[in-house]
Motif scaffolding. Sequence first.
Motif, mmCIF file in Angstrom:
data_model
loop_
_atom_site.group_PDB
_atom_site.id
_atom_site.type_symbol
_atom_site.label_atom_id
_atom_site.label_comp_id
_atom_site.label_asym_id
_atom_site.label_seq_id
_atom_site.Cartn_x
_atom_site.Cartn_y
_atom_site.Cartn_z
ATOM 1 N N UNK A 222 0.835 -1.203 0.000
ATOM 2 C CA UNK A 222 0.000 0.000 0.000
ATOM 3 C C UNK A 222 0.871 1.254 0.000
ATOM 4 N N UNK A 223 1.945 1.234 0.770
ATOM 5 C CA UNK A 223 2.864 2.374 0.795
ATOM 6 C C UNK A 223 3.562 2.544 -0.548
ATOM 7 N N UNK B 135 2.405 2.746 -16.516
ATOM 8 C CA UNK B 135 1.826 4.052 -16.229
ATOM 9 C C UNK B 135 0.827 3.951 -15.073
ATOM 10 N N UNK B 136 0.752 5.005 -14.302
ATOM 11 C CA UNK B 136 -0.160 5.065 -13.158
ATOM 12 C C UNK B 136 -1.593 5.264 -13.650
ATOM 13 N N UNK B 137 -2.504 4.526 -13.053
ATOM 14 C CA UNK B 137 -3.930 4.656 -13.368
ATOM 15 C C UNK B 137 -4.701 4.937 -12.078
ATOM 16 N N UNK B 138 -5.948 5.382 -12.206
ATOM 17 C CA UNK B 138 -6.749 5.678 -11.021
ATOM 18 C C UNK B 138 -7.035 4.422 -10.204
ATOM 19 N N UNK B 139 -6.981 3.256 -10.873
ATOM 20 C CA UNK B 139 -7.209 1.993 -10.157
ATOM 21 C C UNK B 139 -6.156 1.752 -9.083
ATOM 22 N N UNK B 140 -4.988 2.359 -9.242
ATOM 23 C CA UNK B 140 -3.929 2.186 -8.242
ATOM 24 C C UNK B 140 -4.383 2.709 -6.877
ATOM 25 N N UNK B 141 -5.030 3.865 -6.854
ATOM 26 C CA UNK B 141 -5.496 4.413 -5.586
ATOM 27 C C UNK B 141 -6.599 3.549 -4.990
ATOM 28 N N UNK B 142 -7.424 2.921 -5.839
ATOM 29 C CA UNK B 142 -8.454 2.009 -5.339
ATOM 30 C C UNK B 142 -7.811 0.871 -4.550
ATOM 31 N N UNK B 143 -6.769 0.281 -5.121
ATOM 32 C CA UNK B 143 -6.089 -0.833 -4.458
ATOM 33 C C UNK B 143 -5.378 -0.373 -3.186
#
Length: 291
Positions: A52-53, A75-83
């Motif tokens: 998570x960190x 590439x970073x996607x918005x799904x990363x913050x979901x996880x």
Amino acid sequence: MTGYRSALILMRIPFSVYLMPVFWFALSTLQSFEVWRAVTVFLILHLLVYPASNGYNSYYDRDEGSIGGLERPPKVTRELMHLVLLFDVMAVVLALWLSPLFAALIALYLLISKAYSYEGIRLKKYPILSTLVVTVFQGAFTYFMVQVGVGLTASEVLQQPNVWFALVSTLFLCGSYPLTQIYQHQEDSQRGDRTLSLLLGVRGTYLFSGISLLLGTALLLWLYFTQEQVQNIYIFLLCTAPIVYFFSGWVVKSLKDARAASFGNTMAMNKISSVCISLAFILMIVSAHIL
């Protein structure tokens, strides 16, 4: 689903192996512990908290070059913050199952790790402060957190000589942390992050890391000697010999050719040190509790 697959990669779960030594170290100094609790603590830290960190850090850094554990990050996607948020919640809930204090420590660790990267705070911009925060929280704080997770009270973990062992873990982090930044000087400069390694330069980073590791080792061996645990001195020196060999060779190569301070050599150093130090503490646990 493609976004979630990329997000999971950016959470760098395998990279958590590099933080294993603190877990094993915290267990190795205990006279006894319940195995099921230790396994649960291990899973919470290495499969939830650390990923998570990592994911949160990647979300705000949006690195295009190599990062710890990934030579070519997606590439970073918005799904990363979901996880990230899902892993945060799971970590605290599972920690609460062990104890409220452990859950509180996990929550605090997660908040501090976010302050490291969050654009509104971004401790990463301040070389001394960020180094102090990272080495204390990934070192002594995590050392105490593991012991609380396996059942110790706050007063027990703060007793002597346990606090000195905790200091050793922070000194070791002081030695390893700047080395993880040594190949990112250009990208950190472009982003406005002034890391300790960037401040010190390549030569200074090696010197600072070497002194920190030497001080940590000296304190650890002195503690083992005063606690009449001489066998642990032999175990530690034997298991960590490959680290000394690789680090010395790496320094010599880098001083001759700056290109040797590369992602590949940094990851090799991390792997060797993590495996060797973890092995040392595991052997100490086995010799103390099984043999």
